[in-house]
Design an enzyme around this catalytic site. Structure first.
Site, PDB file in Angstrom:
ATOM      1  CE  LYS A 208      -1.632   2.965   2.359  1.00 55.93           C
ATOM      2  NZ  LYS A 208      -1.404   4.281   1.707  1.00 55.93           N
ATOM      3  CB  VAL A 265       1.352   6.746  10.762  1.00 53.75           C
ATOM      4  CG1 VAL A 265       0.742   5.502  10.133  1.00 53.75           C
ATOM      5  CG2 VAL A 265       0.546   7.987  10.368  1.00 53.75           C
ATOM      6  CD  GLU A 283      13.788   1.033   9.688  1.00 54.27           C
ATOM      7  OE1 GLU A 283      14.151   2.119  10.183  1.00 54.27           O
ATOM      8  OE2 GLU A 283      14.372  -0.042   9.909  1.00 54.27           O
ATOM      9  CB  CYS A 317      13.808   9.033   7.278  1.00 55.02           C
ATOM     10  SG  CYS A 317      14.837   7.916   6.321  1.00 55.02           S
ATOM     11  CD  GLU A 414      10.741  13.285  10.337  1.00 51.85           C
ATOM     12  OE1 GLU A 414       9.572  12.910  10.537  1.00 51.85           O
ATOM     13  OE2 GLU A 414      11.580  12.569   9.755  1.00 51.85           O
TER      14      GLU A 414
HETATM   15  P1  NAD Z   1       2.907   8.853   7.008  1.00 56.96           P
HETATM   16  O1  NAD Z   1       3.192   8.156   8.285  1.00 56.96           O
HETATM   17  O2  NAD Z   1       1.926   9.948   6.996  1.00 56.96           O
HETATM   18  O3  NAD Z   1       2.409   7.799   5.908  1.00 56.96           O
HETATM   19  C1  NAD Z   1       3.167   6.657   5.593  1.00 56.96           C
HETATM   20  C2  NAD Z   1       2.242   5.585   5.052  1.00 56.96           C
HETATM   21  O4  NAD Z   1       1.348   5.191   6.092  1.00 56.96           O
HETATM   22  C3  NAD Z   1       1.362   6.038   3.887  1.00 56.96           C
HETATM   23  O5  NAD Z   1       1.232   4.987   2.971  1.00 56.96           O
HETATM   24  C4  NAD Z   1       0.030   6.310   4.565  1.00 56.96           C
HETATM   25  O6  NAD Z   1      -1.076   6.178   3.698  1.00 56.96           O
HETATM   26  C5  NAD Z   1       0.012   5.216   5.614  1.00 56.96           C
HETATM   27  N1  NAD Z   1      -0.883   5.463   6.743  1.00 56.96           N
HETATM   28  C6  NAD Z   1      -1.297   6.644   7.251  1.00 56.96           C
HETATM   29  N2  NAD Z   1      -2.147   6.433   8.297  1.00 56.96           N
HETATM   30  C7  NAD Z   1      -2.236   5.088   8.443  1.00 56.96           C
HETATM   31  C8  NAD Z   1      -2.938   4.245   9.351  1.00 56.96           C
HETATM   32  N3  NAD Z   1      -3.726   4.747  10.311  1.00 56.96           N
HETATM   33  N4  NAD Z   1      -2.807   2.906   9.222  1.00 56.96           N
HETATM   34  C9  NAD Z   1      -2.010   2.375   8.269  1.00 56.96           C
HETATM   35  N5  NAD Z   1      -1.330   3.123   7.367  1.00 56.96           N
HETATM   36  C10 NAD Z   1      -1.436   4.467   7.465  1.00 56.96           C
HETATM   37  O7  NAD Z   1       4.344   9.304   6.475  1.00 56.96           O
HETATM   38  P2  NAD Z   1       4.671  10.158   5.174  1.00 56.96           P
HETATM   39  O8  NAD Z   1       4.239  11.552   5.464  1.00 56.96           O
HETATM   40  O9  NAD Z   1       4.166   9.449   3.979  1.00 56.96           O
HETATM   41  O10 NAD Z   1       6.276  10.060   5.125  1.00 56.96           O
HETATM   42  C11 NAD Z   1       7.099  10.887   5.848  1.00 56.96           C
HETATM   43  C12 NAD Z   1       7.564  10.221   7.124  1.00 56.96           C
HETATM   44  O11 NAD Z   1       8.196   8.975   6.811  1.00 56.96           O
HETATM   45  C13 NAD Z   1       8.607  11.026   7.856  1.00 56.96           C
HETATM   46  O12 NAD Z   1       8.327  11.004   9.224  1.00 56.96           O
HETATM   47  C14 NAD Z   1       9.910  10.284   7.576  1.00 56.96           C
HETATM   48  O13 NAD Z   1      10.918  10.465   8.524  1.00 56.96           O
HETATM   49  C15 NAD Z   1       9.425   8.874   7.525  1.00 56.96           C
HETATM   50  N6  NAD Z   1      10.380   8.037   6.802  1.00 56.96           N
HETATM   51  C16 NAD Z   1      11.140   7.146   7.520  1.00 56.96           C
HETATM   52  C17 NAD Z   1      12.097   6.368   6.865  1.00 56.96           C
HETATM   53  C18 NAD Z   1      12.918   5.367   7.628  1.00 56.96           C
HETATM   54  O14 NAD Z   1      13.409   4.430   6.998  1.00 56.96           O
HETATM   55  N7  NAD Z   1      13.086   5.515   8.922  1.00 56.96           N
HETATM   56  C19 NAD Z   1      12.273   6.490   5.495  1.00 56.96           C
HETATM   57  C20 NAD Z   1      11.480   7.409   4.802  1.00 56.96           C
HETATM   58  C21 NAD Z   1      10.527   8.167   5.469  1.00 56.96           C
END
Ligand code: NAD
Length: 515
Positions: A208, A265, A283, A317, A414
């Site tokens: 997803k 999330v 992650e 990230c 962040e």
């Molecule tokens: P997000 O948490 O808003 O969304 C990530 C994914 O989770 C999306 O596919 C979203 O649709 C899904 N999601 C949202 N609510 C959900 C729920 N209740 N249940 C299940 N899935 C749900 O993150 P984003 O804004 O897409 O990405 C940015 C974030 O990702 C930043 O915090 C960044 O640091 C983090 N990130 C971490 C890494 C790592 O490897 N540590 C790598 C890249 C990005």
């Protein structure tokens, strides 16, 4: 920052006509779900709008998957796992499929790079290297694993069964159906780094992707079919987090969740998965420190510190968003970073002259803007940038803030945008204390010529990845973990493959002796 009015500067809106005919054709298609090897409509009638962040214009729509769609996809993944050809493929056959997929990704690298640049706003040069080429690299590394996943024979004593004689061994089985949930900041690359170890372990997957960037995940699924993966092994359901994402987490047919995204999330997913006793890899976010000692090669350290935060518009990230500099060189380093920030050319993602593109969405742009304003109201000084250009695209100027205090929102949050906070320190001890003074623990770097300092820093700092004289380097063969609030479990490397397996113990009772 070079302004768009400057004739040599790129215009800020993308000209989609510069994209290849194949890319434009792909954007025009109807983007449905990929379930059981077929493109199928959603049970609902909602559509996700895909915008080009460089102009704010709509470029495509994709299915907004429902809980019913997730259920269909999970059933398809389950039957591919339990009944189909996938289960009986030899390790070398799985390896071959993964290598073929890597080749197809490379063949399509131009289109993948353009689609990714258009939907995420990232520079097309970056999307080619990171999303297309690095995804192929990930698959090739992971393709080596099917033939190397194994258990052990173990010398069991079983003292309460005198005279018994056992052959005891473990096997590593695929953990089952894996639900992969991915973010928008490096969409295809992270989708591949979730999917590839699961496939290597023999699992089937429901992917997803983030609602803002659904297109390259669908391409990944389509290319997997073209490579010869049996239908249902990789299913892709585009849709929103709270509906499709949460349905995947709660679905009883999903054996493991592999998530990359925000800490908020991730915490919610962790709570749900904890209640269900479902294994998770999470992650999450970061606020990674960059520490520059006075003895560092500043010609190397200053641009490294600038691009640690400004690369990918700060939407990494591991972005180096907290800069700590030894007092005696603080002004020199900050002036250098400010100078670089001033010279960065903002431009649309398909323009190769652009050095920094837009943020992914209006919401992200507004969030960055509001955090910077709050930081200023709390006393931070804007040394450069600090605002958004007057343009329908989602740009934000590269920004450096000084005069910061530990409790300011710009230090604690962040921001996930091109915003750096900079602060001086007296000695290594204080630098380490500042680096560790955060809930996150994803990455950290130190710039120094002194090996003792580098090792001391590495031992003392709580972060999953430590870099010396460089920032934010990752490779697929090296494990990537978030400490503290940055995650649970490990991506990449051998550990990510093993995390998609379950360990079964076998006791064979043997007759003692030869006769
Ligand atoms: P997000 O948490 O808003 O969304 C990530 C994914 O989770 C999306 O596919 C979203 O649709 C899904 N999601 C949202 N609510 C959900 C729920 N209740 N249940 C299940 N899935 C749900 O993150 P984003 O804004 O897409 O990405 C940015 C974030 O990702 C930043 O915090 C960044 O640091 C983090 N990130 C971490 C890494 C790592 O490897 N540590 C790598 C890249 C990005």
């Amino acid at each position: 920052m070079a302004h768009p009015q400057d004739a040599t500067a790129p215009q800020l809106s993308n000209d989609l006509d510069v994209a290849s005919a194949a890319t434009r054709e792909y954007l025009r298609r109807t983007h449905d779900l990929l379930i059981g090897g077929e493109s199928v409509s959603s049970n609902g009638d909602g559509r996700l709008t895909v915008l080009d962040p460089s102009s704010g214009a709509e470029v495509a729509t994709a299915a907004d998957g429902t809980a019913d769609d997730i259920d269909r996809a999970v059933r398809s993944a389950r039957s591919a796992l339990d009944e189909g050809d996938w289960k009986s493929l030899r390790p070398d056959e799985r390896e071959r499929l993964m290598l073929k997929l890597a080749d197809l990704i490379e063949d399509q690298a131009d289109v993948i790079a353009e689609i990714e640049a258009i939907e995420s706003g990232r520079k097309v040069g970056d999307t080619r290297v990171v999303d297309a080429e690095f995804s192929a690299h990930i698959l090739r590394y992971m393709a080596g694993w099917p033939s190397k996943i194994h258990g052990e024979t173990l010398p069991a004593s079983v003292p309460y069964m005198p005279g018994a004689n056992f052959l005891t061994y473990t096997v590593r089985e695929p953990i089952g159906v894996v639900g992969a949930i991915t973010p928008w900041n490096v969409p295809m690359c992270i989708a591949t780094w979730k999917v590839a170890p699961a496939l290597a372990a023999g699992c089937t997957v429901v992917l997803k992707p983030a609602e803002l960037t659904p297109l390259t995940a669908l391409m990944l699924g389509e290319l997997a079919l073209e490579a010869g993966f049996p239908p249902g092994v990789l299913n892709v359901v585009t849709g929103g987090g709270p509906v499709a994402g949460e349905a995947l987490v709660t679905h009883p047919g999903v054996d493991k969740i592999s998530f990359t995204g925000s800490t908020a999330v991730g915490r919610r997913i962790g709570e749900i998965a904890g209640g269900l006793l479902k294994p998770v890899t999470l992650e999450l976010g970061g606020k990674s420190p960059v520490v520059i000692m006075a003895d560092a090669d500043l010609e190397q350290a200053i641009p490294a510190a600038a691009w640690a935060i400004f690369a990918n518009q700060g939407q990494n990230c591991c972005a180096g968003s907290r800069l700590y500099v030894e007092q005696s060189v603080f002004d020199e380093v900050v002036d250098g970073v400010v100078e670089i920030a001033r010279s960065i050319r903002l431009g649309p993602s398909l323009d190769s002259r652009a050095e920094m593109g837009p943020l992914v969405s209006r919401a992200q742009q507004d969030r960055v803007d509001s955090l910077v304003r709050q930081g200023v109201s709390e006393g931070a000084e804007v040394r450069v940038g600090g605002s958004k250009p007057d343009h329908p695209g989602f740009y934000f100027e590269p920004t450096v803030l000084t005069d910061i205090q530990r409790d300011m929102c710009v230090v604690r949050e962040e921001i996930f945008g091109p915003v750096l906070v900079a602060q001086p320190f007296r000695d290594l001890k204080e630098a380490v204390a500042l680096a560790n003074d955060h809930d996150y623990g994803l990455g950290a770097s130190v710039f120094t010529r002194d090996l003792d300092v580098a090792h001391a820093f590495s031992r003392a700092v709580d972060a999953g990845s430590i870099w010396v004289n460089v920032h934010n380097v990752l490779d697929v063969g090296v494990p990537f973990s978030g400490f503290k609030q940055s995650g649970v479990g490990t991506d990449l490397g051998k550990e990510s493959v093993l995390a998609n397996t379950r360990l079964k113990a076998n006791y064979l009772s043997l007759k003692s002796g030869l006769g």
